[in-house]
Structure formats: C-alpha cells, structure tokens
Design a protein around this motif. Sequence first.
Motif, PDB file in Angstrom:
ATOM      1  N   ASP A   2      -0.934  -1.388  -4.513  1.00 11.07           N
ATOM      2  CA  ASP A   2       0.009  -1.691  -5.586  1.00 11.07           C
ATOM      3  C   ASP A   2      -0.123  -3.168  -5.960  1.00 11.07           C
ATOM      4  O   ASP A   2      -0.958  -3.885  -5.423  1.00 11.07           O
ATOM      5  N   ILE A   3       0.694  -3.631  -6.836  1.00 13.62           N
ATOM      6  CA  ILE A   3       0.672  -5.027  -7.278  1.00 13.62           C
ATOM      7  C   ILE A   3       1.062  -5.923  -6.101  1.00 13.62           C
ATOM      8  O   ILE A   3       2.063  -5.669  -5.425  1.00 13.62           O
ATOM      9  N   PRO A   4       0.298  -7.000  -5.826  1.00 16.70           N
ATOM     10  CA  PRO A   4       0.641  -7.886  -4.706  1.00 16.70           C
ATOM     11  C   PRO A   4       1.874  -8.735  -5.017  1.00 16.70           C
ATOM     12  O   PRO A   4       2.181  -9.008  -6.175  1.00 16.70           O
ATOM     13  N   ASP A   5       2.569  -9.126  -3.976  1.00 21.02           N
ATOM     14  CA  ASP A   5       3.707 -10.040  -4.087  1.00 21.02           C
ATOM     15  C   ASP A   5       3.264 -11.399  -3.569  1.00 21.02           C
ATOM     16  O   ASP A   5       2.822 -11.520  -2.430  1.00 21.02           O
ATOM     17  N   VAL A   6       3.401 -12.437  -4.412  1.00 17.15           N
ATOM     18  CA  VAL A   6       3.013 -13.798  -4.042  1.00 17.15           C
ATOM     19  C   VAL A   6       4.273 -14.654  -3.964  1.00 17.15           C
ATOM     20  O   VAL A   6       5.055 -14.689  -4.912  1.00 17.15           O
ATOM     21  N   ASP A   7       4.474 -15.316  -2.828  1.00 20.02           N
ATOM     22  CA  ASP A   7       5.592 -16.240  -2.630  1.00 20.02           C
ATOM     23  C   ASP A   7       5.044 -17.628  -2.368  1.00 20.02           C
ATOM     24  O   ASP A   7       4.142 -17.791  -1.547  1.00 20.02           O
ATOM     25  N   SER A  51      -5.319  12.797   8.846  1.00 20.72           N
ATOM     26  CA  SER A  51      -5.565  11.404   8.455  1.00 20.72           C
ATOM     27  C   SER A  51      -5.113  11.145   7.014  1.00 20.72           C
ATOM     28  O   SER A  51      -4.889  12.071   6.231  1.00 20.72           O
ATOM     29  N   ILE A  52      -5.032   9.882   6.684  1.00 19.72           N
ATOM     30  CA  ILE A  52      -4.634   9.462   5.330  1.00 19.72           C
ATOM     31  C   ILE A  52      -5.721   9.847   4.345  1.00 19.72           C
ATOM     32  O   ILE A  52      -6.908   9.626   4.581  1.00 19.72           O
ATOM     33  N   LEU A  62       0.836  -1.194   0.000  1.00 15.16           N
ATOM     34  CA  LEU A  62       0.000   0.000   0.000  1.00 15.16           C
ATOM     35  C   LEU A  62       0.873   1.247   0.000  1.00 15.16           C
ATOM     36  O   LEU A  62       1.873   1.315   0.711  1.00 15.16           O
ATOM     37  N   SER A  63       0.472   2.219  -0.792  1.00 13.66           N
ATOM     38  CA  SER A  63       1.114   3.530  -0.781  1.00 13.66           C
ATOM     39  C   SER A  63       0.121   4.504  -0.167  1.00 13.66           C
ATOM     40  O   SER A  63      -1.015   4.622  -0.637  1.00 13.66           O
ATOM     41  N   GLN A  64       0.540   5.191   0.874  1.00 10.55           N
ATOM     42  CA  GLN A  64      -0.353   6.126   1.543  1.00 10.55           C
ATOM     43  C   GLN A  64      -0.188   7.523   0.951  1.00 10.55           C
ATOM     44  O   GLN A  64       0.927   8.005   0.761  1.00 10.55           O
ATOM     45  N   VAL A  65      -1.314   8.161   0.663  1.00 14.39           N
ATOM     46  CA  VAL A  65      -1.332   9.507   0.111  1.00 14.39           C
ATOM     47  C   VAL A  65      -1.927  10.426   1.179  1.00 14.39           C
ATOM     48  O   VAL A  65      -2.983  10.139   1.741  1.00 14.39           O
ATOM     49  N   PHE A  66      -1.245  11.509   1.443  1.00 15.44           N
ATOM     50  CA  PHE A  66      -1.700  12.476   2.440  1.00 15.44           C
ATOM     51  C   PHE A  66      -2.101  13.772   1.737  1.00 15.44           C
ATOM     52  O   PHE A  66      -1.660  14.063   0.626  1.00 15.44           O
TER      53      PHE A  66
END
Length: 173
Positions: A62-67, A55-56, A45-49
Amino acid sequence: MPATFNNRIFYACQQVGLKPDGDRTNNFAPIHGVQSVGITTNFNLSQVFELGQISIYENIEDIPDVDVSMTKVLDGTPPIYLLATRGASTPTLSGRQNQKSVFALGIWPDTNDSANADPSSQVECSGMFVSSLAYNFPLEDNFTEDITLVGNDKLWKDTAAANNFGAGPDPRM
C-alpha cells in the motif's frame, strides 16, 4: 574525476530545509538551530490468501507512511512550524492546517567542514503536513520546538539532482 564517497557512518555536515509544496524553484529555506532529525518510513502490506493454500498468495504494498521528526532550539530564527506552513491562506491555525510542504535533508561529504555548495546526496519528502507540534520551556535549558511532519512520498537524490539550500525566508514572516 572519480566519485567521492563518504568513508564513515558519521555525517557531521547536514542541512535541513523546507519549501511550500508546489514551489517549482530548486531552493529550500534552510532551518537554522535544528538539533535532531529523524525520518521513519513504514510500508503497509495487505496479505491476500487463497482457498486451499496455507501460505500467503500475495503481499500487496500500500502507500508508504513517511514521518519526519525534528527538534529546533528557539533562537530567533523562524520556527519550523512557520516554515512548514508558508503560503497558507491565513496566518491562523485553521488557515495553516492544510498547508503542505517539501522537506529536504542534504548530506555533504565527511571532508567538508560546513554544509556549503551542493550536497553529495539528499532525501526529499513531499506533500508533508504538520502532524504534531510542541514547544518546551524548561527552567534550566534551551527553549525548543518539536515538530512531526507526515506524508507519503520520499525520494533520494544524488549530487546532480540535489537542490540548493538558499539564504532562507525573511525572519519577519
């Protein structure tokens, strides 16, 4: 006929398989001798203020990472590394490094004694690359292969959409 659901959290009948990414058949080569499987998904997640706000303003996913991590006993059947890199341009490390595969984990009902016919559900992870590989040769235990595959796509399927686990590739590959 009513749907059959598992009554427990214990899933004794599971089967893992691999096929080359881009293979349009519904058959996965089953991996024999697998001792354990773990699937981890991280959502970045990218937080934008916003100015003037404590508050956020927004969380951007973003794209998930799967392992996917697996341990297999070395029993004479093809190692996971060879199955995960089938279709490579050459049989060398450099030829296999960019080969992608599709991983599948089929789960059968708790009433089955073996993984046969169609699974009741299945998870598929596509576009998977080999991230790490280790072979263990202890003096007083089984020889094992530990492998981690990484990618960005994971999909759960029900019985109607699940794929088949075929007889597997030629062990001489």
